[in-house]
Design a protein around this motif. Structure first.
Motif, mmCIF file in Angstrom:
data_model
loop_
_atom_site.group_PDB
_atom_site.id
_atom_site.type_symbol
_atom_site.label_atom_id
_atom_site.label_comp_id
_atom_site.label_asym_id
_atom_site.label_seq_id
_atom_site.Cartn_x
_atom_site.Cartn_y
_atom_site.Cartn_z
ATOM 1 N N THR A 599 0.857 -1.184 0.000
ATOM 2 C CA THR A 599 0.000 0.000 0.000
ATOM 3 C C THR A 599 0.890 1.231 0.000
ATOM 4 O O THR A 599 1.811 1.333 0.813
ATOM 5 N N HIS A 600 0.638 2.152 -0.923
ATOM 6 C CA HIS A 600 1.381 3.411 -0.950
ATOM 7 C C HIS A 600 0.421 4.572 -0.716
ATOM 8 O O HIS A 600 -0.759 4.516 -1.105
ATOM 9 N N ARG A 601 0.932 5.621 -0.099
ATOM 10 C CA ARG A 601 0.124 6.797 0.237
ATOM 11 C C ARG A 601 0.855 8.055 -0.199
ATOM 12 O O ARG A 601 2.024 8.252 0.140
ATOM 13 N N TYR A 602 0.136 8.917 -0.932
ATOM 14 C CA TYR A 602 0.743 10.186 -1.364
ATOM 15 C C TYR A 602 0.256 11.309 -0.455
ATOM 16 O O TYR A 602 -0.947 11.501 -0.267
ATOM 17 N N ASP A 603 1.209 12.039 0.107
ATOM 18 C CA ASP A 603 0.919 13.175 0.981
ATOM 19 C C ASP A 603 1.169 14.461 0.190
ATOM 20 O O ASP A 603 2.313 14.790 -0.122
ATOM 21 N N PRO A 604 0.103 15.211 -0.172
ATOM 22 C CA PRO A 604 0.291 16.443 -0.955
ATOM 23 C C PRO A 604 1.127 17.492 -0.231
ATOM 24 O O PRO A 604 1.788 18.311 -0.884
ATOM 25 N N ASN A 605 1.094 17.502 1.097
ATOM 26 C CA ASN A 605 1.895 18.483 1.844
ATOM 27 C C ASN A 605 3.381 18.170 1.749
ATOM 28 O O ASN A 605 4.211 19.058 1.551
ATOM 29 N N LEU A 606 3.722 16.897 1.886
ATOM 30 C CA LEU A 606 5.125 16.483 1.772
ATOM 31 C C LEU A 606 5.536 16.273 0.321
ATOM 32 O O LEU A 606 6.730 16.205 0.022
ATOM 33 N N GLN A 607 4.554 16.141 -0.560
ATOM 34 C CA GLN A 607 4.778 15.884 -1.992
ATOM 35 C C GLN A 607 5.629 14.633 -2.202
ATOM 36 O O GLN A 607 6.586 14.632 -2.982
ATOM 37 N N GLN A 608 5.264 13.573 -1.493
ATOM 38 C CA GLN A 608 6.002 12.327 -1.643
ATOM 39 C C GLN A 608 5.116 11.138 -1.302
ATOM 40 O O GLN A 608 4.096 11.273 -0.625
ATOM 41 N N TRP A 609 5.524 9.958 -1.828
ATOM 42 C CA TRP A 609 4.839 8.713 -1.538
ATOM 43 C C TRP A 609 5.423 8.082 -0.288
ATOM 44 O O TRP A 609 6.628 8.130 -0.068
ATOM 45 N N GLU A 610 4.551 7.464 0.509
ATOM 46 C CA GLU A 610 4.968 6.748 1.710
ATOM 47 C C GLU A 610 4.547 5.287 1.589
ATOM 48 O O GLU A 610 3.461 4.987 1.090
ATOM 49 N N ASN A 611 5.399 4.401 2.057
ATOM 50 C CA ASN A 611 5.072 2.977 2.097
ATOM 51 C C ASN A 611 4.261 2.708 3.365
ATOM 52 O O ASN A 611 4.733 2.930 4.476
ATOM 53 N N MET A 612 3.025 2.210 3.185
ATOM 54 C CA MET A 612 2.132 1.978 4.313
ATOM 55 C C MET A 612 1.977 0.502 4.654
ATOM 56 O O MET A 612 1.034 0.102 5.319
ATOM 57 N N GLY A 613 2.927 -0.323 4.190
ATOM 58 C CA GLY A 613 2.912 -1.719 4.577
ATOM 59 C C GLY A 613 2.215 -2.620 3.581
ATOM 60 O O GLY A 613 1.839 -2.200 2.483
ATOM 61 N N LYS A 614 2.015 -3.874 3.970
ATOM 62 C CA LYS A 614 1.497 -4.895 3.076
ATOM 63 C C LYS A 614 -0.026 -4.941 3.062
ATOM 64 O O LYS A 614 -0.693 -4.538 4.006
ATOM 65 N N MET A 615 -0.538 -5.482 1.957
ATOM 66 C CA MET A 615 -1.969 -5.726 1.818
ATOM 67 C C MET A 615 -2.373 -6.922 2.685
ATOM 68 O O MET A 615 -1.563 -7.814 2.939
ATOM 69 N N PRO A 616 -3.640 -6.991 3.106
ATOM 70 C CA PRO A 616 -4.047 -8.077 4.012
ATOM 71 C C PRO A 616 -4.366 -9.384 3.315
ATOM 72 O O PRO A 616 -4.308 -10.448 3.934
ATOM 73 N N GLY A 617 -4.743 -9.342 2.026
ATOM 74 C CA GLY A 617 -5.167 -10.570 1.343
ATOM 75 C C GLY A 617 -5.161 -10.351 -0.150
ATOM 76 O O GLY A 617 -4.150 -9.952 -0.721
ATOM 77 N N PRO A 618 -6.282 -10.607 -0.826
ATOM 78 C CA PRO A 618 -6.356 -10.378 -2.270
ATOM 79 C C PRO A 618 -6.021 -8.930 -2.624
ATOM 80 O O PRO A 618 -6.355 -8.005 -1.875
ATOM 81 N N ASN A 619 -5.364 -8.741 -3.778
ATOM 82 C CA ASN A 619 -4.994 -7.374 -4.115
ATOM 83 C C ASN A 619 -5.080 -7.057 -5.606
ATOM 84 O O ASN A 619 -4.951 -5.889 -5.992
ATOM 85 N N ASN A 620 -5.316 -8.052 -6.485
ATOM 86 C CA ASN A 620 -5.471 -7.749 -7.910
ATOM 87 C C ASN A 620 -6.925 -7.401 -8.217
ATOM 88 O O ASN A 620 -7.846 -8.078 -7.752
ATOM 89 N N ASP A 621 -7.128 -6.342 -9.016
ATOM 90 C CA ASP A 621 -8.483 -5.906 -9.376
ATOM 91 C C ASP A 621 -9.361 -5.736 -8.148
ATOM 92 O O ASP A 621 -10.553 -6.063 -8.152
ATOM 93 N N ILE A 622 -8.761 -5.261 -7.082
ATOM 94 C CA ILE A 622 -9.490 -5.004 -5.847
ATOM 95 C C ILE A 622 -10.095 -3.602 -5.911
ATOM 96 O O ILE A 622 -9.642 -2.750 -6.689
ATOM 97 N N ARG A 623 -11.103 -3.346 -5.108
ATOM 98 C CA ARG A 623 -11.693 -2.016 -5.061
ATOM 99 C C ARG A 623 -11.719 -1.534 -3.615
ATOM 100 O O ARG A 623 -11.888 -2.323 -2.682
ATOM 101 N N ALA A 624 -11.556 -0.215 -3.455
ATOM 102 C CA ALA A 624 -11.459 0.381 -2.118
ATOM 103 C C ALA A 624 -12.432 1.535 -1.975
ATOM 104 O O ALA A 624 -12.821 2.176 -2.964
ATOM 105 N N SER A 625 -12.828 1.795 -0.762
ATOM 106 C CA SER A 625 -13.690 2.936 -0.450
ATOM 107 C C SER A 625 -13.400 3.361 0.979
ATOM 108 O O SER A 625 -12.700 2.681 1.723
ATOM 109 N N VAL A 626 -13.940 4.500 1.363
ATOM 110 C CA VAL A 626 -13.801 5.003 2.726
ATOM 111 C C VAL A 626 -15.183 4.982 3.369
ATOM 112 O O VAL A 626 -16.142 5.532 2.831
ATOM 113 N N LEU A 627 -15.287 4.320 4.522
ATOM 114 C CA LEU A 627 -16.579 4.079 5.147
ATOM 115 C C LEU A 627 -16.479 4.327 6.643
ATOM 116 O O LEU A 627 -15.461 4.001 7.266
#
Length: 635
Positions: A599-627
């Motif tokens: 998982t990667h995260r882009y911080d617009p304030n720092l203008q850089q990508w951060e490594n946020m660790g590994k995925m928990p399971g399936p990861n190809n053609d996966i979909r994400a949302s905020v809930l």
């Protein structure tokens, strides 16, 4: 004309009395009756109605049933302007409001009773006696009361700011409209300089919701809040509460340390004795050597009374303590990233598994230095079938899996919904004006240009205006109440660099192209811009390759700007925006078809990508949302 009408009436009556049943006489009788009822000649009526004749009794009935309602939009305003004039002239005023600072206000009791529960109760008890008075209490000054009365008579308060808030007056009078206005103002105008004042204000008046909102702001904007002058006046119990909270959002332990030192040094005589307890809230083992050098260089340690404390801090920094409490700082976002479906390929490529699983990110964990990770937990499974190359959306707190399923996190339950009218995969879904739009995609190996709209109220899909061409593997997003679509593959599976806005009635409006073609990528709106990352592009030989370059679109200037590149491929990844940061989750590499389990995260304030660790399971053609998930699912 009147004489002619009377003659026709008399003639009709005479003919009726003689029992003449001739068809012509019957028509004249009906005409006379119509004239008597409407006092309008047939020719005049036709002229008024544009010459249209009503040929049947049914038409006549529908014509006569038409009602028109006329209203004056200015009427309420004019009424209250007049009432205000009456109040200013003391005409018909029957209530005197007195403040503790000796000011009297003559008002109309009915006007205030309409909006103030306190005045209404008093009015009922007095059975509407004229010329009565009310003392509003020491909490209300004349400035606040004058503002409340202004709002009661006009619906507005001039020059409202933090210094002229009328919340106390509104509470005393149980005046909900003005109170709501003040609370909305406080919530909209809260900032790092004012949030601690709002906390104190909410505590003083027992406003639980406002207090929660203000304290949440302090915790999530702690770095900025700790640099304000008001932070140095914070009570010790409040500071300790914030420092021990799992909602405390800080980029590093050095930020916490600097905040504690600034607070102590503001009043060293009385606060130095709290240094030991405050320092316990800082995870010194998580600091880098560079960060700890700043701690060590502090002049405060020259005080002999703090020598033992520094020795303990230095020992903690150097220790290899395996206590989980000291291995990371845990932060709980208000909302959670939720992953839905996808597939997972075994390490030797011998098998693949399509998933029904739902995972959610419960917390973010800051480890030493820049090391970060997401703590994942399984939320459950969606009903059959398992899914990949699908789409999800969140609307009014509910998770929609397109097409056909809806998840309610509060009830932790699923509901079957209507299917789309056309089968599709590798499409995009956006939410606009309370409806879902499914755009393009791939249907049985043929790209489609159709667009469908889902209405949650009717639980039905309907086609809207199609795209200009078939498109699949594109990305869609809403910004400023407009639908934007970028990239994708055409019907000939050519990678596109296009960017256009789509309107359900008007269709496509083409905008500036991306710097390079892109498909199976991610696009999210953040800070008034659209961020694009991941996917595939074409090389000089027109072969599909991983696309590591990222860019951001400015809709005002209609232009693209390159940002920091990704460090790993993310083809068919999930994406979402959580607390102002752009997350790209999982996917695979087009070049060797290996999984990207990061998982990667882009911080617009720092203008850089951060490594946020590994995925928990399936990861190809996966979909994400905020809930938003209820506490019992996260405990």
């Amino acid at each position: 004309m009147e004489q002619e009408k009377e003659e026709k009436k008399e003639k009709a009556v005479e003919e009726k009395d003689t029992g003449n049943e001739d068809e012509k006489d019957q028509e004249e009788e009906e005409e006379a009756k119509d004239i008597e009822e409407n006092e309008v000649e047939p020719e005049e009526k036709d002229e008024e109605e544009g010459g249209t004749e009503l040929s049947t009794e049914e038409d006549m009935g529908s014509y006569e049933d038409v009602l028109k309602v006329y209203s004056d939009d200015r009427y309420p305003t004019d009424i209250f302007l007049t009432l205000k004039e009456f109040r200013d002239s003391s005409l018909l005023t029957d209530l005197t409001l007195s403040t503790d600072d000796g000011k009297d206000f003559n008002v109309h009791s009915l006007v205030l009773a309409a909006v103030s529960a306190h005045v209404q109760e008093a009015l009922i008890e007095r059975n509407w006696k004229r010329n009565w008075s009310m003392f509003v209490g020491p909490e209300v000054d004349h400035v606040g009361l004058q503002a409340v009365l202004e709002f009661a008579y006009t619906g507005a308060i001039l020059a409202l700011n933090r210094e002229t808030l009328i919340t106390g007056t509104s509470l005393q009078l149980q005046y909900e409209p003005a109170l709501s206005l003040c609370l909305n103002f406080l919530q909209q105008e809260i900032n790092p300089d004012s949030c601690l004042d709002v906390v104190s204000f909410a505590e003083a008046y027992g406003m639980v919701h406002l207090l929660e909102m203000a304290e949440d702001f302090v915790l999530r904007q702690f770095q900025k809040v700790s640099c304000t002058s008001k932070f140095k006046d914070l009570r010790a119990e409040h500071l300790l509460k914030y420092l021990n909270s799992k909602s405390l959002c800080v980029p590093s332990e050095l930020v916490v340390f600097k905040a504690v030192v600034a607070w102590i040094q503001a009043k060293p005589t009385t606060r130095m004795m709290l240094a030991k307890e405050l320092m316990k809230t800082i995870h010194f083992p998580l600091m880098t050597f560079k960060e700890f050098k700043e701690v060590q260089s502090l002049n405060m340690w020259s005080d002999r009374s703090l020598s033992k404390l520094f020795a303990k801090i230095f020992e903690d920094f150097c220790s290899n303590d395996t206590d989980p409490q000291n291995q990371c700082r845990v932060y709980l976002p208000k909302e959670s990233l939720v992953l839905v479906g996808g597939e997972q390929i075994s390490g030797d490529f011998s098998c693949r598994r399509i998933s029904k699983e739902l995972w959610f990110g419960n917390s973010l964990r800051n480890h030493t230095g820049i090391m970060k990770a997401m703590e994942w937990r399984q939320l459950g499974e969606m009903p059959e079938p398992p899914r990949l190359s699908h789409e999800v959306a969140v609307l009014k707190g509910l998770l929609y899996v397109i097409g056909g399923r809806k998840y309610d996190p509060l009830q932790n339950s699923w509901e079957r919904l209507a299917d789309m009218r056309e089968k599709r995969c590798s499409f995009s879904v956006v939410v606009l004006n309370g409806k879902l739009y499914a755009i393009g995609g791939d249907s049985q190996l043929n790209n489609v240009e159709s667009v469908e709209c889902y209405c949650p109220t009717a639980n039905s899909w309907s086609f809207t205006r199609p795209l200009d061409m078939p498109l699949t593997g594109h990305a869609g997003c809403v910004l400023h109440e407009q639908i934007f679509v970028s990239g994708g593959l055409s019907s000939g599976y050519q990678c596109q660099s296009s960017m256009f806005s789509y309107h359900p009635e008007k269709g496509n409006t083409y905008l500036a192209n991306m710097n390079k073609p892109r498909a199976h990528h991610c696009m999210e709106s953040l800070g008034g811009h659209l961020y694009v990352a991941g996917g595939v592009t074409t090389d000089e030989n027109m072969a599909m390759v991983d696309h590591l370059a990222c860019e951001v679109y400015n809709p005002v200037a209609d232009c693209w700007t390159a940002i920091m590149r990704l460090t790993a491929p993310h083809v068919g990844a999930g994406s979402a925006v959580l607390e102002g940061k752009f997350y790209v989750l999982g996917g695979y590499s087009q070049e060797d078809y290996s999984d990207t389990k990061l998982t990667h995260r882009y911080d617009p304030n720092l203008q850089q990508w951060e490594n946020m660790g590994k995925m928990p399971g399936p990861n190809n053609d996966i979909r994400a949302s905020v809930l938003f998930l209820p506490p019992h699912l996260r405990s």
